[in-house]
Design an enzyme around this catalytic site. Structure first.
Site, PDB file in Angstrom:
ATOM      1  N   LYS A  18       0.883  -1.173   0.000  1.00  0.00           N
ATOM      2  CA  LYS A  18       0.000   0.000   0.000  1.00  0.00           C
ATOM      3  C   LYS A  18       0.914   1.214   0.000  1.00  0.00           C
ATOM      4  O   LYS A  18       1.547   1.520   1.008  1.00  0.00           O
ATOM      5  CB  LYS A  18      -0.908  -0.008   1.238  1.00  0.00           C
ATOM      6  CG  LYS A  18      -1.813   1.199   1.293  1.00  0.00           C
ATOM      7  CD  LYS A  18      -2.517   1.326   2.636  1.00  0.00           C
ATOM      8  CE  LYS A  18      -3.189   2.687   2.721  1.00  0.00           C
ATOM      9  NZ  LYS A  18      -3.699   2.973   4.070  1.00  0.00           N
ATOM     10  N   GLY A  48      -8.328   9.279   8.867  1.00  0.00           N
ATOM     11  CA  GLY A  48      -8.708   9.443  10.266  1.00  0.00           C
ATOM     12  C   GLY A  48      -9.792  10.473  10.518  1.00  0.00           C
ATOM     13  O   GLY A  48     -10.163  10.717  11.657  1.00  0.00           O
ATOM     14  N   THR A  65      -9.494   3.644  11.528  1.00  0.00           N
ATOM     15  CA  THR A  65      -9.895   4.443  12.686  1.00  0.00           C
ATOM     16  C   THR A  65     -11.363   4.257  13.045  1.00  0.00           C
ATOM     17  O   THR A  65     -11.707   4.177  14.229  1.00  0.00           O
ATOM     18  CB  THR A  65      -9.599   5.932  12.408  1.00  0.00           C
ATOM     19  OG1 THR A  65      -8.255   6.064  11.937  1.00  0.00           O
ATOM     20  CG2 THR A  65      -9.773   6.767  13.665  1.00  0.00           C
TER      21      THR A  65
END
Lengths: 65, 257
Positions: free
Chosen positions: B96, B157, B207
Site C-alpha cells: 500500500k 482518520g 480508525t
C-alpha cells in the site's frame, strides 16, 4: 566505534550487521534492515561490515492502517 | 468482484491494525468483520521488548492477506526503501503505497506517488496506491503499472465519509475494469454502503473501527454495510426522479367524495 541504531547513539565493536543484530537481542527476529537510508537484505547482513558513523535502522512488523 | 493482482478476495473489507485498545480487541474486530485483508506497517524494533515479534504472531493468526503500507513516508526514496523492507519482512509483493504530501490533510503527494509506483512496479511489486480521485493522476498510476487504485474518501482518520461523490463516481465510470478501493476517511457503515453502491470493489478503513466505543460491533456493522451495498448495487437500482410517482395503484380506487 560510534553508530546510530534506530536513532540512538551506540558504541559498538567492529562487526557485521548480522552480529550486531544478535548482540542487540534480535538474532533470528523478523526484522528488515537499512544502513544510511539504503535497504540491506537479510542475505547481505553477513557481508556488511559496520562503519564508523553508520545510521542503522532495524524495523519490525507493527500496527498500521 | 474484480480481482486484485490475480487474487480474488472473499469480500471487499480491508481493515487496519492500528489504534485498537488491546490485541484481543483487534483480533475480535477482525473476527467480527471477516475482513479479507489486514494492513500493517514497519517501525523500529528494540531487542528489549521485541514488540514487533509479538505483533507478527497475532497477525499470522488472523489468517488474512497482508497488505503492508509505507505510512508516514514523505519522499519517493523513503517510500521505496520502506517497500523493500516490507517485502522482505512480510514476504509479499503487495504494498500500500503512501507518499504523503501535506501534513494537515495527509493528502498524497501524487507526483511522488506516480514516480514511486513506477519504480516499485518495475521491481516486481504489486502496488496499491493511496491516491486522490483525480482522473489524470489515476491514468498516470495505471501507466506506471498499477492495476489497482485507492482513492481517498476523505482525509485519513477524519471519518467524514465520501467527500467528493461526483469525483468518485466519475472514477468508477472512467475505469470500469480497474479494481477500486476507497481508502481512508470513512467513519460510518452507511458510508461503506454508499461506496459499494457507487460500484467500488472494496474499502480500506482503520480508525472508524479501532476508535469506536465497541470496535468488534463496529467491525460487524461495516461488514454488513458492505454486503448491503453490494447486494443493492447488484440489484439494478431504480433511477431517481424529481417528481413523485404513486406506488399504490390508482386504478380501482374508490370514489369517496
Amino acid at each position: 566505534m560510534k553508530i546510530l541504531l534506530n536513532g540512538s547513539p551506540q558504541e559498538v565493536p567492529e562487526t557485521t550487521l548480522s552480529t550486531l543484530l544478535e548482540n542487540q537481542g534480535l538474532g533470528g527476529a523478523k526484522v528488515a534492515t537499512a544502513v544510511n537510508g539504503a535497504f540491506i537484505p537479510a542475505t547481505m547482513r553477513d557481508d556488511y561490515l559496520i562503519q564508523e558513523g553508520d545510521s542503522i535502522e532495524v524495523l519490525a512488523p507493527m500496527q498500521g492502517g | 468482484m474484480r480481482d486484485f493482482y490475480g487474487t480474488q478476495l472473499k469480500n471487499g473489507l480491508m481493515l487496519g491494525t492500528a489504534q485498537y485498545p488491546s490485541p484481543a480487541i483487534l483480533a475480535s474486530a477482525f473476527a467480527q468483520s471477516e475482513a479479507s485483508v489486514a494492513t500493517v506497517s514497519l517501525r523500529r524494533e528494540s531487542g528489549q521488548n521485541r514488540a514487533g515479534q509479538d505483533f507478527w504472531e497475532l497477525i499470522r493468526q488472523l489468517n488474512v492477506h497482508i497488505l503492508p503500507n509505507t505510512a508516514g513516508c514523505h519522499s519517493v526514496k523513503e517510500a521505496v526503501t520502506t517497500a523493500h523492507m516490507a517485502r522482505e519482512v512480510f514476504d509479499t509483493k503487495w504494498i500500500k503505497l503512501e507518499v504523503i504530501g501535506e501534513e494537515d490533510t495527509l493528502q498524497p503527494d501524487v507526483f511522488g506517488l506516480v514516480e514511486a509506483a513506477r519504480i516499485l512496479t518495475e521491481d516486481g511489486f504489486q502496488v496499491f496506491p493511496y491516491t486522490t480521485e483525480d482522473l489524470v493522476v489515476a491514468e498516470r498510476l495505471l501507466h506506471a503499472g498499477c492495476e489497482v487504485l485507492m482513492p481517498w474518501g476523505a482525509p485519513i482518520g477524519s471519518g467524514l465519509g465520501l467527500n467528493n461523490v461526483f469525483g468518485l463516481r466519475a472514477m468508477r465510470a472512467h475505469f470500469p475494469d480497474t479494481p477500486l478501493v476507497i481508502d481512508a476517511g470513512l467513519g460510518l457503515p452507511s458510508q461503506a454502503t454508499q461506496a459499494m453502491e457507487l460500484g467500488y470493489d472494496a474499502i480500506l478503513l482503520n480508525t472508524a473501527v479501532a476508535k469506536a466505543g465497541d470496535p468488534a460491533a463496529m467491525a460487524r456493522a461495516f461488514a454488513l454495510a458492505l454486503q448491503a451495498g453490494r447486494l443493492g448495487a447488484g440489484a439494478d437500482p431504480m433511477e431517481p426522479r424529481d417528481m413523485a410517482a404513486p406506488s399504490t395503484p390508482v386504478i380501482g380506487k374508490a370514489f369517496l367524495e
